[in-house]
Design a protein around this motif. Structure first.
Motif, PDB file in Angstrom:
ATOM      1  N   VAL A  24       1.063  -0.968  -0.341  1.00 16.46           N
ATOM      2  CA  VAL A  24       0.282  -0.221   0.086  1.00 16.46           C
ATOM      3  C   VAL A  24       0.945   1.287   0.188  1.00 16.46           C
ATOM      4  O   VAL A  24       0.786   1.884  -1.197  1.00 16.46           O
ATOM      5  N   SER A  26     -13.044   3.169   5.598  1.00 17.35           N
ATOM      6  CA  SER A  26     -12.096   2.800   4.330  1.00 17.35           C
ATOM      7  C   SER A  26     -12.564   1.507   3.631  1.00 17.35           C
ATOM      8  O   SER A  26     -13.471   1.687   3.622  1.00 17.35           O
ATOM      9  N   ASP A  43     -12.065  -1.280   0.620  1.00 17.36           N
ATOM     10  CA  ASP A  43     -10.644  -2.482   0.237  1.00 17.36           C
ATOM     11  C   ASP A  43     -10.030  -2.390  -0.920  1.00 17.36           C
ATOM     12  O   ASP A  43     -11.729  -2.547  -1.787  1.00 17.36           O
ATOM     13  N   ASP A  71      -7.004   4.744   1.566  1.00 18.76           N
ATOM     14  CA  ASP A  71      -5.233   4.338   3.276  1.00 18.76           C
ATOM     15  C   ASP A  71      -4.466   4.794   4.010  1.00 18.76           C
ATOM     16  O   ASP A  71      -4.557   4.710   4.225  1.00 18.76           O
ATOM     17  N   SER A  76      -6.310   6.325   6.757  1.00 17.84           N
ATOM     18  CA  SER A  76      -6.624   5.007   7.543  1.00 17.84           C
ATOM     19  C   SER A  76      -5.378   5.427   8.720  1.00 17.84           C
ATOM     20  O   SER A  76      -5.120   4.388   9.432  1.00 17.84           O
ATOM     21  N   MET A 129      -9.760  -3.749   5.647  1.00 17.65           N
ATOM     22  CA  MET A 129      -9.312  -1.974   6.238  1.00 17.65           C
ATOM     23  C   MET A 129     -10.111  -2.204   6.825  1.00 17.65           C
ATOM     24  O   MET A 129      -9.616  -2.022   8.289  1.00 17.65           O
TER      25      MET A 129
END
Length: 395
Positions: free
Chosen positions: A66, A121, A123, A154, A157, A333
């Motif tokens: 990521v 979040s 995915d 992401d 997060s 997430m």
């Protein structure tokens, strides 16, 4: 040549994720649930139960992947300029703020308010897989918007994990972590080291010190991504590209399916305890399935009308809305956030995971419904126009 996402890889990853999710659900709700719990909590890997080994160590590689994707987008991709980044970033902020507010409103004055981070979040793997299911009915330009949206999600997060999930920080190990990171950065910038093994080995040492510092160890994956060379000092692919080539199959085909298996064994037996946690359940469900599309669509629409951002060419707001519905799938997430937030209570984790799974199903149903309505209205309009043309000929 920059790394490009592989369509077949994304679809296969989504398929494996779904398969292992269903396997975990079936086994956990059968007479073999004892075996499932023994596999997850009984088996030891490096003195850790299987679920901790996957969630704390293997997810380090997921977060590294990521981190590399975020880094590449910032340096070369859709986040490399304000013009490119503004539209999806605004959408992502809306897709984080509105779900969090919906969750907090539903859970106001309860012990569950700390779970606001669970529905924020998207995915990437799951969402892209669903996108390809509906690809014939959605503007192709929307795929890039969804990818950028998920990447920014992401990033937000990760910032939430770094800020809210650190306690009793050990300053000595923090300092040692920074020293390791500095060594890796110096090796890149001054000595032009392009050996993948060197960075992975250094990253594992970094993971170890970050874990001992009481910061969640997966953050070390993001820190390691900072030190990875993004351009080659010799001819050929950069370390970033080479590492992505190796990490994507590993994370997509091994880490994410294993994560799904050890975290999706949710008991579907609704008991008296569930009713006391309804607000937690509906906060996550409505936050993801309703808050995500509401936040993404409203923020992008309002900021566009105010002429503060400009949507990409050929991307209409109907496609933005469909993508925002798909973005309500927060599986990996969200489950990760759930485990971090309520690690002290198995029943709360079970309720959260049930809500996350429910939101995935609801998001897919809503996407299907609005595509059907749109196609029906187009078909109906086409039929009316055809009748008018025929009437005009006869008259």
């Amino acid at each position: 040549m920059r790394y490009k996402r592989n369509v077949k890889s994304d679809i296969l990853s989504s398929t494996l994720l779904l398969f292992f999710t269903f396997v975990a659900l079936i086994v956990a709700n059968s007479s073999y649930d004892w075996l499932y719990n023994k596999i997850i909590f009984g088996n030891k890997f490096f003195r850790f139960p299987l679920n901790e080994f996957i969630n704390d160590f293997l997810m380090f590689f997921f977060f590294l992947n990521v981190g590399l994707e975020i880094k590449e987008n910032i340096l070369y991709g859709n986040l490399s300029s304000l013009k490119k980044a503004s539209f999806p970033v605004v959408g992502s902020i809306g897709g984080v703020v509105v779900p969090a507010l919906i969750f907090l409103a539903i859970n106001f004055n309860t012990d569950y308010m700390e779970g606001f981070c669970i529905p924020i979040s998207t995915d990437i793997a799951f969402a892209i897989g669903v996108f390809y299911i509906f690809k014939n009915y959605i503007n192709p330009q929307a795929k890039l918007f969804l990818l950028t949206l998920a990447v920014v999600d992401d990033l937000i997060s990760i910032l939430v994990i770094a800020v809210f999930f650190t306690e009793n920080i050990n300053k000595i190990y923090i300092l040692m972590s920074l020293v390791v990171l500095l060594i890796l950065v110096v090796a890149n910038k001054f000595f032009h080291v392009e050996n993948i093994f060197y960075y992975i080995l250094g990253g594992i040492v970094l993971w170890y010190f970050v874990k001992l510092s009481n910061i969640h160890p997966t953050i070390s994956g993001i820190l390691l991504a900072i030190s990875i060379p993004s351009k080659s000092y010799t001819k050929g692919k950069s370390v970033l590209e080479k590492l992505q080539d190796k990490l994507v199959p590993f994370t997509n085909y091994i880490v994410i399916p294993l994560f799904a298996f050890v975290n999706s064994g949710v008991s579907l037996n609704i008991n008296a305890d569930f009713y006391s946690m309804q607000r937690l359940y509906f906060g996550i469900l409505f936050g993801l399935a309703i808050g995500k599309p509401l936040g993404i669509t409203s923020f992008t629409y309002i900021f566009t009308k105010l002429k503060l951002v400009k949507p990409p060419e050929k991307l209409d707001f109907y496609s933005v809305f469909l993508v925002s519905l798909i973005a309500g799938i927060g599986f990996t997430m969200s489950i990760f956030m759930c485990d971090l937030t309520f690690s002290y209570d198995f029943e709360l984790i079970n309720t959260c995971k049930l809500a996350i799974l429910s939101s995935c199903v609801l998001s897919i149903i809503l996407t299907s419904f609005f595509i059907f309505i749109h196609r029906f209205s187009i078909s109906n309009k086409y039929s009316k126009n055809k009748i008018k043309l025929l009437n005009g000929k006869f008259n």
